[in-house]
Design an enzyme around this catalytic site. Sequence first.
Site, PDB file in Angstrom:
ATOM      1  N   LYS A  62       7.522  89.008  53.626  1.00  0.00           N
ATOM      2  CA  LYS A  62       6.584  89.211  54.729  1.00  0.00           C
ATOM      3  C   LYS A  62       7.294  90.003  55.817  1.00  0.00           C
ATOM      4  O   LYS A  62       8.404  89.657  56.225  1.00  0.00           O
ATOM      5  CB  LYS A  62       6.110  87.863  55.285  1.00  0.00           C
ATOM      6  CG  LYS A  62       5.119  87.172  54.357  1.00  0.00           C
ATOM      7  CD  LYS A  62       4.757  85.798  54.863  1.00  0.00           C
ATOM      8  CE  LYS A  62       3.920  85.841  56.107  1.00  0.00           C
ATOM      9  NZ  LYS A  62       3.669  84.460  56.632  1.00  0.00           N
TER      10      LYS A  62
HETATM   11  C1  E4P Z   1       0.781  83.664  57.995  1.00  0.00           C
HETATM   12  O1  E4P Z   1       1.129  84.804  57.682  1.00  0.00           O
HETATM   13  C2  E4P Z   1       0.980  83.220  59.377  1.00  0.00           C
HETATM   14  O2  E4P Z   1       2.362  83.149  59.555  1.00  0.00           O
HETATM   15  C3  E4P Z   1       0.366  81.886  59.699  1.00  0.00           C
HETATM   16  O3  E4P Z   1      -0.769  81.631  58.923  1.00  0.00           O
HETATM   17  C4  E4P Z   1       0.074  81.757  61.173  1.00  0.00           C
HETATM   18  O4  E4P Z   1      -0.664  80.589  61.389  1.00  0.00           O
HETATM   19  P1  E4P Z   1      -0.798  79.931  62.851  1.00  0.00           P
HETATM   20  O5  E4P Z   1      -1.586  80.873  63.698  1.00  0.00           O
HETATM   21  O6  E4P Z   1      -1.521  78.649  62.616  1.00  0.00           O
HETATM   22  O7  E4P Z   1       0.595  79.737  63.351  1.00  0.00           O
END
Ligand code: E4P
Length: 224
Positions: free
Chosen positions: A86
């Site tokens: 990522k």
């Molecule tokens: C995924 O790529 C994100 O890191 C994650 O879903 C963010 O979620 P949040 O907004 O609940 O922290």
Amino acid sequence: MLYILDTADLEAIKHCNEFYPLAGVTTNPSIIAKEKTDFWKLVKEIRSIIGEEKMLHVQTTQKKAERIVEEAKLLKEALKGDFYVKIPIGEEGLKATMELKKLGIGVTMTAIFTPAQALIAAMAGASFVAPYVNRLDNILGDGTEVVAEIVNQLELYGSDCKVLAASFKNAEQVHKCASAGCHSVTVAADILKTVISHPMTDAAVAGFDKDWMSVYGEKTILDL
Ligand code: E4P
């Protein structure tokens, strides 16, 4: 629709991997830090729970393209299988994505908040783009509408990049993403549970049990 679990909590991963049609696990630095444990031990344990066929998305901690590529290679080598690094959207991230595409390492471009960001990430070679639904809703945006626009634009340009909608607070957001043709969602375990729950389902099952027991008592089909 691919359902992915957004956590590094090993118990939650074991549970959901057993009871749900899970396509993989996503993490980010905040999710990893929450576990307060050895990084490599944790991510390798996640891989051993889900196996090499399922997707594992782990976020880079680097800022410069060359270092992102280096870290991605190390992660891929250690975690094997269906792996995606990522990378938050940005110039260095796009440069790293183009390089990783050549190396055959999958990229999930993350921290996406607009269709324009998603489209350029797709053109750079990202396998997934991850728009943050609830964080958009929190600032009076419309997260699921942004997801719908991204799905349409990727289709319009014939891109094979998939939308991995992230950041969910409730099952309604998941449902709206599915209606928009979103390819995958990454959610916490409690959201998965909410997705399958309905009071009418509970009432229906209670009725079946009551009627069965009125004739057969505690016996099940296996006992008859
Ligand atoms: C995924 O790529 C994100 O890191 C994650 O879903 C963010 O979620 P949040 O907004 O609940 O922290």
